[in-house]
Design a protein around this motif. Structure first.
Motif, mmCIF file in Angstrom:
data_model
loop_
_atom_site.group_PDB
_atom_site.id
_atom_site.type_symbol
_atom_site.label_atom_id
_atom_site.label_comp_id
_atom_site.label_asym_id
_atom_site.label_seq_id
_atom_site.Cartn_x
_atom_site.Cartn_y
_atom_site.Cartn_z
ATOM 1 N N GLY A 153 0.838 -1.194 0.000
ATOM 2 C CA GLY A 153 0.000 0.000 0.000
ATOM 3 C C GLY A 153 0.866 1.234 0.000
ATOM 4 O O GLY A 153 2.097 1.157 0.019
ATOM 5 N N PHE A 154 0.224 2.377 -0.022
ATOM 6 C CA PHE A 154 0.986 3.626 -0.024
ATOM 7 C C PHE A 154 0.121 4.761 0.503
ATOM 8 O O PHE A 154 -1.112 4.690 0.502
ATOM 9 N N SER A 155 0.800 5.797 0.967
ATOM 10 C CA SER A 155 0.124 7.004 1.437
ATOM 11 C C SER A 155 0.834 8.236 0.901
ATOM 12 O O SER A 155 2.069 8.283 0.855
ATOM 13 N N PHE A 156 0.035 9.209 0.486
ATOM 14 C CA PHE A 156 0.542 10.545 0.223
ATOM 15 C C PHE A 156 0.431 11.327 1.526
ATOM 16 O O PHE A 156 -0.629 11.343 2.164
ATOM 17 N N VAL A 157 1.498 12.013 1.923
ATOM 18 C CA VAL A 157 1.520 12.730 3.196
ATOM 19 C C VAL A 157 2.088 14.123 2.971
ATOM 20 O O VAL A 157 3.180 14.276 2.389
ATOM 21 N N LYS A 158 1.364 15.121 3.423
ATOM 22 C CA LYS A 158 1.838 16.500 3.290
ATOM 23 C C LYS A 158 3.233 16.655 3.924
ATOM 24 O O LYS A 158 3.465 16.228 5.054
ATOM 25 N N LYS A 159 4.124 17.281 3.208
ATOM 26 C CA LYS A 159 5.478 17.486 3.715
ATOM 27 C C LYS A 159 5.505 18.417 4.923
ATOM 28 O O LYS A 159 6.437 18.368 5.733
ATOM 29 N N SER A 160 4.499 19.248 5.039
ATOM 30 C CA SER A 160 4.457 20.203 6.151
ATOM 31 C C SER A 160 4.120 19.550 7.486
ATOM 32 O O SER A 160 4.277 20.167 8.539
ATOM 33 N N LEU A 161 3.671 18.271 7.450
ATOM 34 C CA LEU A 161 3.300 17.582 8.684
ATOM 35 C C LEU A 161 4.518 16.969 9.352
ATOM 36 O O LEU A 161 5.447 16.495 8.694
ATOM 37 N N SER A 162 4.471 16.941 10.670
ATOM 38 C CA SER A 162 5.499 16.248 11.440
ATOM 39 C C SER A 162 4.885 14.945 11.956
ATOM 40 O O SER A 162 4.084 14.960 12.895
ATOM 41 N N ILE A 163 5.228 13.827 11.319
ATOM 42 C CA ILE A 163 4.628 12.538 11.631
ATOM 43 C C ILE A 163 5.636 11.646 12.355
ATOM 44 O O ILE A 163 6.769 11.457 11.889
ATOM 45 N N ASP A 164 5.211 11.103 13.482
ATOM 46 C CA ASP A 164 6.040 10.168 14.227
ATOM 47 C C ASP A 164 5.842 8.773 13.632
ATOM 48 O O ASP A 164 4.728 8.254 13.650
ATOM 49 N N PRO A 165 6.886 8.133 13.074
ATOM 50 C CA PRO A 165 6.704 6.845 12.402
ATOM 51 C C PRO A 165 6.345 5.724 13.366
ATOM 52 O O PRO A 165 6.783 5.711 14.518
ATOM 53 N N LEU A 166 5.558 4.783 12.874
ATOM 54 C CA LEU A 166 5.200 3.601 13.658
ATOM 55 C C LEU A 166 6.345 2.599 13.660
ATOM 56 O O LEU A 166 6.683 2.020 14.691
#
Length: 359
Positions: A198-211
């Motif tokens: 699968g895949f996700s598009f994620v806004k670059k402006s977000l700060s996401i903590d990876p699982l």
């Protein structure tokens, strides 16, 4: 779609058969296996294929690389666990979201529900809020269109995750994503790619903590060796859905299945103004889905009672409950089909009719 033993497979919303382009590629035997991070020639060949798919998916969905990252993963369940469990964020989700959402968020303290079918939205004001929106419901095919999801994002000023698991090849314009929304997630096994891709598009402006953490973080969002073969199957499966007449054929087939269901007075069809073109959801006025599924199974037809991920759960359909049909919540049945079904349309309809008439 025929399987072995002359079975008829009509449970595409659970998992679709492999697309013809994928099976043709696998049968050819010219498979790649090297780690695309390796510097030897085989690794470089895998890296080249990965970059080819990377560019293709951005082009296919027409999102700007300047604004979005593209991360590959094992599918929507992993994505939900990643994006909905960000520390410090409250969560807003729909009562008709996939059952896995409730499992993912069960340990969160600040959780709110909304019901877009009945227009019920909570009055909340949170500075850090994640909104989960399911574009197409897995049980019924009801569509929560992107324009409405955009309005919700504006209303709550929330980071918005759009679950796109059920959209590819099932609604028109599924490839037209809006860059205003923050995260889009797709599962390959829902549209003919290999499983656990699968895949996700994620806004670059977000700060996401990876699982998933480790030494190799893809776009800073996930660790692990790239599944190049699975990723390539995503491209092949998407290419298999470029026939412009496909949706017209899907709608015609859906109308015929709807008419079969409506011909039985014991069955109650749920149809919606906005609905995917590959799903028929209905309930029996007297008999539970478990008993009716046996009848389909004995006729060698594979359908379901709703979400495959909630099999064995006796609470019944959350969608029927949300629509006020709680007394029939355990009587729901779902037929879902795809491109392969259309190739055997006459046989599919004939065999379905034989069972539906006797329910």
């Amino acid at each position: 779609m025929k399987l072995t033993n002359n079975r008829l497979y009509l449970d595409f919303n659970a998992t679709s058969p492999l697309a013809s382009k994928v099976t043709d590629f696998l049968a050819g035997g010219d498979l790649f296996y090297a780690n695309p991070s390796s510097t030897h020639s085989s690794g470089k060949s895998s890296k080249k294929i990965f970059l080819e798919v990377y560019d293709f998916i951005f082009q296919f969905f027409n999102l700007p690389k300047t604004e979005f990252n593209l991360v590959f993963h094992s599918g929507a369940t992993e994505a939900l666990n990643t994006f909905l469990n960000q520390d410090g964020y409250d969560l807003l989700y729909s009562v008709t979201d996939h059952p896995s959402v409730k499992e993912v968020i069960k340990d969160k303290k600040r959780v709110f529900e909304y019901d877009f079918l009945n227009g019920i939205y909570p009055n909340i004001d949170r500075e850090k809020l994640i909104l989960n929106a399911t574009w197409v419901n897995n049980e019924s095919g009801v569509v929560h269109d992107l324009e409405s999801i955009k309005q919700l994002k504006k209303k709550y000023n929330a980071i918005t995750h759009v679950d796109c698991s059920q959209v590819v090849g099932k609604v028109k314009d599924f490839d037209k994503l809006d860059p205003f929304l923050d995260i889009y997630t797709f599962s390959g096994h829902k549209f003919g790619a290999l499983g656990n891709t699968g895949f996700s598009f994620v806004k670059k402006s977000l700060s996401i903590d990876p699982l998933i953490r480790g030494s190799l973080l893809h776009e800073g969002l996930r660790s692990g060796t790239l599944n190049t073969l699975g990723i390539y199957s995503l491209k092949l499966a998407l290419e298999d859905l470029t026939d412009q007449s496909y949706f017209t054929k899907l709608k015609s087939f859906q109308d015929k299945v709807f008419n079969l269901v409506k011909s039985n007075k014991n069955l109650n069809l749920l149809s919606f103004k906005k609905q995917s073109l590959n799903t028929c959801f209905f309930y029996h006025s007297k008999i539970s889905s478990d008993l009716n599924l046996v009848k389909f199974d004995m006729a060698q037809i594979d359908i379901s009672a709703g979400s495959a991920c909630s099999s064995g759960v006796s609470k019944g359909s959350p969608l029927l409950q949300a629509l006020g049909y709680g007394e029939y919540a355990k009587n729901g049945l779902r037929i879902s089909w795809g491109k392969e079904s259309l190739a055997n349309e006459d046989e599919v309809l004939q065999r379905l009719s034989q069972v539906i008439q006797k329910l």
